[in-house]
Design a protein around this motif. Structure first.
Motif, PDB file in Angstrom:
ATOM      1  N   GLN A 114      33.335   1.706  24.334  1.00  0.00           N
ATOM      2  CA  GLN A 114      34.395   0.844  24.863  1.00  0.00           C
ATOM      3  C   GLN A 114      35.599   0.846  23.921  1.00  0.00           C
ATOM      4  O   GLN A 114      36.741   1.012  24.352  1.00  0.00           O
ATOM      5  CB  GLN A 114      33.896  -0.593  25.042  1.00  0.00           C
ATOM      6  CG  GLN A 114      32.959  -0.786  26.206  1.00  0.00           C
ATOM      7  CD  GLN A 114      32.406  -2.199  26.261  1.00  0.00           C
ATOM      8  OE1 GLN A 114      32.291  -2.878  25.248  1.00  0.00           O
ATOM      9  NE2 GLN A 114      32.042  -2.624  27.463  1.00  0.00           N
ATOM     10  N   SER A 124      37.349   4.277  23.946  1.00  0.00           N
ATOM     11  CA  SER A 124      38.070   4.479  25.210  1.00  0.00           C
ATOM     12  C   SER A 124      39.373   3.696  25.234  1.00  0.00           C
ATOM     13  O   SER A 124      40.423   4.222  25.618  1.00  0.00           O
ATOM     14  CB  SER A 124      37.205   4.049  26.398  1.00  0.00           C
ATOM     15  OG  SER A 124      36.036   4.820  26.467  1.00  0.00           O
ATOM     16  N   HIS A 170      42.921   8.843  32.063  1.00  0.00           N
ATOM     17  CA  HIS A 170      41.484   8.723  32.334  1.00  0.00           C
ATOM     18  C   HIS A 170      40.819  10.098  32.346  1.00  0.00           C
ATOM     19  O   HIS A 170      39.703  10.255  31.830  1.00  0.00           O
ATOM     20  CB  HIS A 170      41.247   7.998  33.670  1.00  0.00           C
ATOM     21  CG  HIS A 170      41.550   6.545  33.616  1.00  0.00           C
ATOM     22  ND1 HIS A 170      42.393   5.936  34.500  1.00  0.00           N
ATOM     23  CD2 HIS A 170      41.138   5.572  32.766  1.00  0.00           C
ATOM     24  CE1 HIS A 170      42.479   4.652  34.215  1.00  0.00           C
ATOM     25  NE2 HIS A 170      41.739   4.407  33.158  1.00  0.00           N
ATOM     26  N   SER A 180      37.875  11.351  29.890  1.00  0.00           N
ATOM     27  CA  SER A 180      36.633  11.875  30.444  1.00  0.00           C
ATOM     28  C   SER A 180      36.246  13.177  29.753  1.00  0.00           C
ATOM     29  O   SER A 180      35.091  13.377  29.373  1.00  0.00           O
ATOM     30  CB  SER A 180      36.805  12.086  31.952  1.00  0.00           C
ATOM     31  OG  SER A 180      35.687  12.701  32.507  1.00  0.00           O
ATOM     32  N   SER A 183      32.184  12.510  29.476  1.00  0.00           N
ATOM     33  CA  SER A 183      31.581  11.542  30.383  1.00  0.00           C
ATOM     34  C   SER A 183      32.338  11.557  31.702  1.00  0.00           C
ATOM     35  O   SER A 183      33.525  11.884  31.738  1.00  0.00           O
ATOM     36  CB  SER A 183      31.644  10.138  29.791  1.00  0.00           C
ATOM     37  OG  SER A 183      30.921  10.083  28.581  1.00  0.00           O
ATOM     38  N   GLY A 209      34.506   7.976  36.234  1.00  0.00           N
ATOM     39  CA  GLY A 209      34.143   6.625  36.659  1.00  0.00           C
ATOM     40  C   GLY A 209      33.525   5.818  35.529  1.00  0.00           C
ATOM     41  O   GLY A 209      33.787   4.618  35.391  1.00  0.00           O
ATOM     42  N   THR A 210      32.723   6.475  34.708  1.00  0.00           N
ATOM     43  CA  THR A 210      32.097   5.821  33.561  1.00  0.00           C
ATOM     44  C   THR A 210      33.160   5.411  32.547  1.00  0.00           C
ATOM     45  O   THR A 210      33.133   4.292  32.018  1.00  0.00           O
ATOM     46  CB  THR A 210      31.071   6.765  32.905  1.00  0.00           C
ATOM     47  OG1 THR A 210      30.103   7.136  33.884  1.00  0.00           O
ATOM     48  CG2 THR A 210      30.392   6.126  31.720  1.00  0.00           C
ATOM     49  N   LYS A 228      36.322   4.786  33.123  1.00  0.00           N
ATOM     50  CA  LYS A 228      37.083   3.659  33.673  1.00  0.00           C
ATOM     51  C   LYS A 228      36.303   2.353  33.513  1.00  0.00           C
ATOM     52  O   LYS A 228      36.882   1.307  33.203  1.00  0.00           O
ATOM     53  CB  LYS A 228      37.395   3.903  35.150  1.00  0.00           C
ATOM     54  CG  LYS A 228      38.459   4.947  35.377  1.00  0.00           C
ATOM     55  CD  LYS A 228      38.700   5.123  36.870  1.00  0.00           C
ATOM     56  CE  LYS A 228      39.764   6.155  37.152  1.00  0.00           C
ATOM     57  NZ  LYS A 228      40.014   6.297  38.604  1.00  0.00           N
ATOM     58  N   SER A 229      34.990   2.412  33.720  1.00  0.00           N
ATOM     59  CA  SER A 229      34.152   1.217  33.555  1.00  0.00           C
ATOM     60  C   SER A 229      34.143   0.743  32.110  1.00  0.00           C
ATOM     61  O   SER A 229      34.207  -0.465  31.846  1.00  0.00           O
ATOM     62  CB  SER A 229      32.721   1.493  34.008  1.00  0.00           C
ATOM     63  OG  SER A 229      32.684   1.714  35.393  1.00  0.00           O
ATOM     64  N   TRP A 230      34.053   1.677  31.162  1.00  0.00           N
ATOM     65  CA  TRP A 230      34.082   1.306  29.750  1.00  0.00           C
ATOM     66  C   TRP A 230      35.382   0.588  29.406  1.00  0.00           C
ATOM     67  O   TRP A 230      35.387  -0.437  28.719  1.00  0.00           O
ATOM     68  CB  TRP A 230      33.952   2.525  28.853  1.00  0.00           C
ATOM     69  CG  TRP A 230      32.601   3.176  28.847  1.00  0.00           C
ATOM     70  CD1 TRP A 230      31.406   2.610  29.169  1.00  0.00           C
ATOM     71  CD2 TRP A 230      32.324   4.525  28.494  1.00  0.00           C
ATOM     72  NE1 TRP A 230      30.394   3.525  29.040  1.00  0.00           N
ATOM     73  CE2 TRP A 230      30.929   4.719  28.620  1.00  0.00           C
ATOM     74  CE3 TRP A 230      33.092   5.605  28.091  1.00  0.00           C
ATOM     75  CZ2 TRP A 230      30.307   5.922  28.352  1.00  0.00           C
ATOM     76  CZ3 TRP A 230      32.477   6.816  27.823  1.00  0.00           C
ATOM     77  CH2 TRP A 230      31.092   6.966  27.951  1.00  0.00           C
ATOM     78  N   ARG A 288      37.503  -0.986  31.530  1.00  0.00           N
ATOM     79  CA  ARG A 288      37.584  -2.264  32.233  1.00  0.00           C
ATOM     80  C   ARG A 288      36.702  -3.312  31.566  1.00  0.00           C
ATOM     81  O   ARG A 288      37.141  -4.428  31.269  1.00  0.00           O
ATOM     82  CB  ARG A 288      37.169  -2.092  33.701  1.00  0.00           C
ATOM     83  CG  ARG A 288      37.310  -3.367  34.515  1.00  0.00           C
ATOM     84  CD  ARG A 288      37.003  -3.156  36.002  1.00  0.00           C
ATOM     85  NE  ARG A 288      35.829  -2.388  36.296  1.00  0.00           N
ATOM     86  CZ  ARG A 288      34.570  -2.851  36.236  1.00  0.00           C
ATOM     87  NH1 ARG A 288      34.342  -4.096  35.891  1.00  0.00           N
ATOM     88  NH2 ARG A 288      33.552  -2.077  36.521  1.00  0.00           N
ATOM     89  N   ARG A 289      35.438  -2.963  31.286  1.00  0.00           N
ATOM     90  CA  ARG A 289      34.529  -3.921  30.650  1.00  0.00           C
ATOM     91  C   ARG A 289      34.981  -4.272  29.234  1.00  0.00           C
ATOM     92  O   ARG A 289      34.845  -5.410  28.786  1.00  0.00           O
ATOM     93  CB  ARG A 289      33.112  -3.363  30.633  1.00  0.00           C
ATOM     94  CG  ARG A 289      32.489  -3.315  32.014  1.00  0.00           C
ATOM     95  CD  ARG A 289      31.076  -2.779  31.980  1.00  0.00           C
ATOM     96  NE  ARG A 289      30.577  -2.623  33.326  1.00  0.00           N
ATOM     97  CZ  ARG A 289      29.870  -1.579  33.735  1.00  0.00           C
ATOM     98  NH1 ARG A 289      29.559  -0.616  32.890  1.00  0.00           N
ATOM     99  NH2 ARG A 289      29.456  -1.505  34.983  1.00  0.00           N
TER     100      ARG A 289
END
Length: 187
Positions: free
Chosen positions: A142, A145, A156, A160, A165, A168-169, A171-173, A175-176
């Motif tokens: 996280q 990223s 993004h 990646s 990775s 989508g992964t 982007k999730s890292w 965002r979270r």
């Protein structure tokens, strides 16, 4: 008092841009003296390379000279408009030169000399100890990223590839990680 100074700077930058739009070289020199250091600092922070930052700054001022007549209040504060030009010029040069560290180079992690990196130094110098503490609470992926995205300008897709990775992964890292940073900073 600081607010009055901000208005004065804003008005002065507006006046200088209007004069530059009429090809006033002296106004351009004054504008350069007022904002070049701040713009260069941002370019250097993004690029991480002095020569690239210097080139981006020069290109940004050439654009400001040619596009001063296009500036109007709807585009935001004059300084923000100029900083945006410098930021995008820096990112363009970085992409053109591929001036970014790659994650695929084996053995690079063994080259740590124990000193703080430029990001850590700039965060510390800016008095961002709270942000640094919150960044330390994030997972490694996280934190990496977010830092690569916001401080190095990675897209993004580039993240990646760099982190090997799926997009989508990644982007999730991000965002979270941003949600976790927000919670931490609100405490």
């Amino acid at each position: 008092m600081a607010y009055a100074q901000k208005d004065t700077d804003h008005d002065r930058l507006m006046r200088l841009l209007m004069q530059i739009a009429r090809d006033d070289r002296d106004a351009f020199r004054q504008l350069y003296e007022l904002v070049a250091a701040r713009m260069f600092g941002m370019c250097l922070k993004l690029a991480g390379q002095r020569d690239l930052a210097e080139e981006a700054l020069q290109d940004a001022f050439v654009q400001i000279w040619h596009r001063a007549s296009e500036y109007h209040r709807d585009r935001g504060a004059p300084l923000n408009w100029m900083m945006t030009i410098a930021r995008y010029r820096t990112l363009d040069l970085m992409r053109a030169r591929k001036a970014r560290p790659t994650m695929g180079d084996e053995g690079l992690e063994d080259l740590d000399d124990g000193r703080s990196g430029p990001l850590e130094s700039s965060l510390r110098d800016a008095g961002a100890s709270r942000l640094t503490g919150c960044l330390d609470e994030l997972s490694d992926v996280q934190r990496d990223s977010i830092l690569l995205s916001y401080y190095r300008g990675f897209t993004h897709e580039e993240l990646s590839q760099a982190l090997s990775s799926p997009i989508g992964t990644v982007k999730s890292w991000i965002r979270r990680g941003l949600i976790a940073l927000k919670r931490c900073l609100e405490r």
